[in-house]
Design a protein around this motif. Structure first.
Motif, PDB file in Angstrom:
ATOM      1  N   TYR A 200       0.834  -1.212   0.000  1.00  0.00           N
ATOM      2  CA  TYR A 200       0.000   0.000   0.000  1.00  0.00           C
ATOM      3  C   TYR A 200       0.867   1.259   0.000  1.00  0.00           C
ATOM      4  N   SER A 201       2.018   1.201   0.611  1.00  0.00           N
ATOM      5  CA  SER A 201       2.939   2.339   0.562  1.00  0.00           C
ATOM      6  C   SER A 201       3.412   2.584  -0.866  1.00  0.00           C
ATOM      7  N   LYS A 202       3.747   1.488  -1.575  1.00  0.00           N
ATOM      8  CA  LYS A 202       4.182   1.632  -2.967  1.00  0.00           C
ATOM      9  C   LYS A 202       3.024   2.065  -3.864  1.00  0.00           C
ATOM     10  N   SER A 203       1.820   1.570  -3.575  1.00  0.00           N
ATOM     11  CA  SER A 203       0.661   1.958  -4.377  1.00  0.00           C
ATOM     12  C   SER A 203       0.397   3.451  -4.263  1.00  0.00           C
ATOM     13  N   GLN A 204       0.509   3.968  -3.037  1.00  0.00           N
ATOM     14  CA  GLN A 204       0.286   5.399  -2.832  1.00  0.00           C
ATOM     15  C   GLN A 204       1.356   6.216  -3.552  1.00  0.00           C
ATOM     16  N   ASN A 208       0.470   8.857  -6.483  1.00  0.00           N
ATOM     17  CA  ASN A 208       0.606  10.284  -6.210  1.00  0.00           C
ATOM     18  C   ASN A 208       1.863  10.909  -6.787  1.00  0.00           C
ATOM     19  N   TYR A 209       2.931  10.131  -6.900  1.00  0.00           N
ATOM     20  CA  TYR A 209       4.215  10.738  -7.216  1.00  0.00           C
ATOM     21  C   TYR A 209       4.895  10.221  -8.486  1.00  0.00           C
ATOM     22  N   SER A 210       4.290   9.258  -9.160  1.00  0.00           N
ATOM     23  CA  SER A 210       4.973   8.670 -10.319  1.00  0.00           C
ATOM     24  C   SER A 210       5.192   9.699 -11.425  1.00  0.00           C
ATOM     25  N   LEU A 211       4.230  10.606 -11.604  1.00  0.00           N
ATOM     26  CA  LEU A 211       4.392  11.613 -12.648  1.00  0.00           C
ATOM     27  C   LEU A 211       5.469  12.633 -12.273  1.00  0.00           C
ATOM     28  N   ILE A 212       5.567  12.934 -10.971  1.00  0.00           N
ATOM     29  CA  ILE A 212       6.560  13.921 -10.520  1.00  0.00           C
ATOM     30  C   ILE A 212       7.962  13.330 -10.518  1.00  0.00           C
ATOM     31  N   ASN A 216       9.084   4.195 -12.546  1.00  0.00           N
ATOM     32  CA  ASN A 216      10.278   3.352 -12.633  1.00  0.00           C
ATOM     33  C   ASN A 216      10.105   2.163 -13.557  1.00  0.00           C
ATOM     34  N   GLY A 217       8.968   2.091 -14.244  1.00  0.00           N
ATOM     35  CA  GLY A 217       8.761   1.015 -15.195  1.00  0.00           C
ATOM     36  C   GLY A 217       8.304  -0.283 -14.553  1.00  0.00           C
ATOM     37  N   LYS A 218       8.233  -0.332 -13.220  1.00  0.00           N
ATOM     38  CA  LYS A 218       7.807  -1.532 -12.522  1.00  0.00           C
ATOM     39  C   LYS A 218       6.314  -1.421 -12.203  1.00  0.00           C
ATOM     40  N   ASP A 219       5.641  -2.574 -12.212  1.00  0.00           N
ATOM     41  CA  ASP A 219       4.265  -2.597 -11.746  1.00  0.00           C
ATOM     42  C   ASP A 219       4.242  -2.263 -10.260  1.00  0.00           C
ATOM     43  N   GLN A 220       3.162  -1.636  -9.803  1.00  0.00           N
ATOM     44  CA  GLN A 220       3.099  -1.240  -8.397  1.00  0.00           C
ATOM     45  C   GLN A 220       3.088  -2.449  -7.466  1.00  0.00           C
ATOM     46  N   GLY A 221       2.794  -3.622  -7.981  1.00  0.00           N
ATOM     47  CA  GLY A 221       2.835  -4.839  -7.170  1.00  0.00           C
ATOM     48  C   GLY A 221       4.207  -5.471  -7.106  1.00  0.00           C
ATOM     49  N   HIS A 222       5.195  -4.841  -7.724  1.00  0.00           N
ATOM     50  CA  HIS A 222       6.558  -5.375  -7.735  1.00  0.00           C
ATOM     51  C   HIS A 222       7.228  -5.075  -6.388  1.00  0.00           C
ATOM     52  N   ILE A 223       7.539  -6.127  -5.632  1.00  0.00           N
ATOM     53  CA  ILE A 223       8.143  -5.968  -4.307  1.00  0.00           C
ATOM     54  C   ILE A 223       9.403  -6.820  -4.232  1.00  0.00           C
ATOM     55  N   GLN A 224      10.498  -6.198  -3.807  1.00  0.00           N
ATOM     56  CA  GLN A 224      11.751  -6.928  -3.626  1.00  0.00           C
ATOM     57  C   GLN A 224      11.860  -7.403  -2.180  1.00  0.00           C
TER      58      GLN A 224
END
Length: 432
Positions: A200-204, A208-212, A216-224
């Motif tokens: 949920y932190s990455k989704s937010q 909110n900030y991907s355009l700014i 990064n080209g990764k899906d928001q569900g991509h978690i390392q």
């Protein structure tokens, strides 16, 4: 009840394993006569409480379904392949399939990276985790490396008495610790609450900030798993580690398959002695009363045919349908399905791809910078394909599938891509 999750990645991974992964998914490459992840499955089967194994990756279903079906029929345990819709990272797939992992309410589950080769001490790992079940979300299997080798792995600092991890860094730029992450874990199902926070932190941030900041080209569900889960957990008394002395290695490069083959064959002495051909082997039908010469340890598939005058070993695996002719000498090598090794050929430190043919009196040889097996850290050698000068490193020789080597030719320290017909000798070359 326990479960196990085997992470296998997808076709875009394992590029350093080419050309062996061009025709066979890397997790299904045979080492010591069995696909890599079958060794994982057999280790899991030694746990009586384990009831289900989930294989997660983004290989197409069609590439995995035959293997999964065979494993289902062979072992009395539920095995499923869960295909990611895209690459979700080392933890994204687990979070995506969290309902399948939590189904049945397991008290804990194992995570095993698909490129790890080891004498998996899963029972010891689980017993240690149970001792700290009140606080531990994750327990890491760890081993010790040299200072230089540790830079290529996840490094952890932990208390040797309690096992609590105070610091974790994935592939640090400078020395942190000689204790490294083996890519084998046991987890409480409460870890999914932590994964949800990361998601949920990455989704937010993505919303909110991907355009700014720039996507990064990764899906928001991509978690390392290592960077976004283990590193923040260090120092919270929720991440533990147990050092183990057992053999361990990663299968990153094609050359590392020879090393893994050697050790899995050695493990067979205790786990599956019936798989070893040390006491004899199948021979040409007309010579069925004679035996070829075997230097242990050697695996020979029952459908392979080996002439009585051949000499095999040590550390050789012969795949299904392989034909080994008179006077052949094979050592420290893997011969894959339906390959033909004709009369009086020498094969040393090499991998011969499926359907390949090596003519009479030829020599296929590698000269690896093979570590001294008596040195404690030799287990982690994965030399790069090229050295600092850009030249091909001394390595094993690799033939892709359906390669033809004519009679009386020499192939030394070279890599041959699939479907090539060689016409001359090669040394220290990549034949494209």
């Amino acid at each position: 009840m326990l479960k196990a999750v085997i992470l296998v990645g997808g076709p875009q991974k394992g590029t350093r394993f080419r050309p062996l992964s061009l025709d066979t998914p890397k997790p299904l490459f045979p080492v010591a006569g069995r696909p890599i992840i079958q060794h994982h499955i057999e280790a899991c089967l030694r746990l009586p409480e384990l009831k289900e194994i989930l294989i997660i990756g983004y290989y197409p279903q069609v590439q995995m379904e035959t293997f999964v079906s065979d494993m289902q029929n062979l072992y009395n345990i539920n095995i499923r392949y869960l295909q990611e819709f895209t690459s979700l990272g080392t933890a994204g797939g687990m979070y995506h399939f969290r309902d399948q992992i939590r189904s049945g309410n397991p008290c804990a589950f194992f995570i095993l990276n698909g490129d790890v080769c080891a004498d998996f001490p899963l029972q010891d790992l689980y017993s240690f985790h149970k001792q700290h079940a009140d606080t531990a979300l994750v327990t890491i299997m760890s081993t010790e490396a040299t200072r230089q080798q540790s830079l290529h792995y996840g490094c952890l600092v932990f208390d040797r008495n309690s096992g609590v991890v105070s610091h974790y860094v994935e592939k640090p730029s400078s020395y942190v610790s000689t204790f490294i992450n083996c890519g084998v874990y046991v987890c409480s199902t409460d870890i999914f609450a932590h994964l949800a926070e990361v998601f949920y932190s990455k989704s937010q941030e993505y919303t909110n900030y991907s355009l700014i900041n720039g996507a990064n080209g990764k899906d928001q569900g991509h978690i390392q798993w290592e960077q976004e889960v283990l590193t923040p957990l260090a120092g919270t008394n929720k991440l533990y580690a147990i050092p183990v002395p057992n053999w361990w290695s990663q299968l990153k490069t094609a050359g590392s398959a020879i090393y893994a083959n050697r050790h899995f064959l050695e493990l067979y002495k205790n786990t599956h002695p019936e798989r070893l051909a040390n006491a004899g082997t199948k021979l040409s039908e007309q010579d069925s009363n004679l035996m070829c010469t075997i230097f242990p340890d050697v695996y020979i598939h029952p459908s392979a045919t080996v002439h009585f005058s051949a000499t095999l070993g040590p550390n050789v695996s012969i795949g299904p349908g392989v034909t080994v002719g008179p006077g052949v000498r094979i050592r420290e090598s893997i011969i894959l399905e339906n390959a033909v090794i004709k009369d009086h050929t020498l094969v040393l430190h090499s991998i011969v791809g499926r359907g390949s043919i090596i003519g009479q009196w030829s020599r296929v040889e590698g000269t690896p910078s093979d570590p001294d097996p008596n040195k404690p850290f030799a287990k982690m050698e994965n030399p790069p394909l090229f050295n600092k000068e850009g030249k091909l490193n001394p390595s094993i020789t690799i033939l892709g599938c359906f390669v033809q080597v004519p009679s009386e030719k020499i192939l030394l320290n070279s890599i041959v891509l699939p479907h090539k017909e060689l016409s001359r000798n090669f040394k220290n070359e990549i034949i494209l």
